[in-house]
Design a protein around this motif. Structure first.
Motif, short mmCIF file in Angstrom:
data_model
loop_
_atom_site.label_atom_id
_atom_site.label_comp_id
_atom_site.label_asym_id
_atom_site.label_seq_id
_atom_site.Cartn_x
_atom_site.Cartn_y
_atom_site.Cartn_z
N LEU A 47 0.76 -1.00 -0.01
CA LEU A 47 0.00 0.03 0.07
C LEU A 47 0.89 1.21 -0.07
O LEU A 47 0.45 2.13 -0.85
N GLN A 48 1.89 1.28 0.76
CA GLN A 48 2.64 2.39 0.79
C GLN A 48 3.59 2.67 -0.60
O GLN A 48 3.33 3.78 -1.02
N GLN A 49 4.06 1.51 -1.17
CA GLN A 49 4.49 1.83 -2.37
C GLN A 49 3.46 2.11 -3.55
O GLN A 49 3.66 3.03 -4.46
N SER A 50 2.31 1.84 -3.50
CA SER A 50 1.40 2.10 -4.46
C SER A 50 0.97 3.57 -4.31
O SER A 50 0.85 4.36 -5.23
N GLU A 51 1.10 4.18 -2.93
CA GLU A 51 0.72 5.54 -2.57
C GLU A 51 2.02 6.35 -3.08
O GLU A 51 1.65 7.28 -3.79
N GLU A 52 3.14 5.92 -2.94
CA GLU A 52 4.39 6.65 -3.38
C GLU A 52 4.23 6.78 -4.92
O GLU A 52 4.59 7.75 -5.67
N ARG A 55 1.37 9.27 -5.87
CA ARG A 55 2.11 10.73 -5.61
C ARG A 55 3.25 11.12 -6.81
O ARG A 55 3.06 12.16 -7.41
N ALA A 56 4.00 10.24 -7.21
CA ALA A 56 4.90 10.53 -7.97
C ALA A 56 4.28 10.97 -9.45
O ALA A 56 4.59 11.65 -10.16
N ALA A 57 3.10 10.27 -9.98
CA ALA A 57 2.51 10.20 -11.06
C ALA A 57 1.61 11.70 -10.99
O ALA A 57 1.73 12.14 -12.12
N GLU A 59 2.57 14.17 -9.34
CA GLU A 59 3.51 15.29 -9.50
C GLU A 59 3.93 15.54 -11.14
O GLU A 59 4.10 16.55 -11.27
N GLU A 60 4.07 14.42 -11.67
CA GLU A 60 4.37 14.48 -12.94
C GLU A 60 3.50 15.12 -13.78
O GLU A 60 3.51 15.82 -14.81
N GLN A 61 2.18 14.91 -13.49
CA GLN A 61 1.16 15.38 -14.33
C GLN A 61 1.01 16.97 -13.88
O GLN A 61 0.66 17.88 -15.05
N GLN A 62 1.33 17.40 -12.83
CA GLN A 62 1.17 18.68 -12.37
C GLN A 62 2.41 19.51 -13.10
O GLN A 62 2.19 20.82 -13.17
N LYS A 63 3.51 19.03 -13.56
CA LYS A 63 4.39 19.71 -14.12
C LYS A 63 4.23 20.19 -15.65
O LYS A 63 3.48 19.51 -16.32
#
Length: 63
Positions: A47-52, A55-57, A59-63
């Motif tokens: 679950l923690q890996q999925s959450e990370e 979040r990374a995806a 952040e990529e979309q916001q850039k």
């Protein structure tokens, strides 16, 4: 009954009961609990890996 008889009876009962020791729980009881705990830790890690990753995806979309 006199006090000597009562004392001897109580002493004998106490002595007999003090010799009884509870047996240790069967090791399989602990194994099932530790297996369940390890499985839960594995699920938590996933679950923690999925959450990370989410979040990374994000952040990529916001850039």
């Amino acid at each position: 009954m006199n006090s000597g008889t009562i004392f001897c009876t109580v002493f004998a009962a106490t002595f007999a009961l003090s010799a009884c020791k509870p047996s240790a729980p069967h090791p399989e009881i602990f194994k099932t609990q530790t297996d369940a705990l390890e499985k839960a830790k594995g699920v938590e890690k996933q679950l923690q890996q999925s959450e990370e990753q989410r979040r990374a995806a994000e952040e990529e979309q916001q850039k």
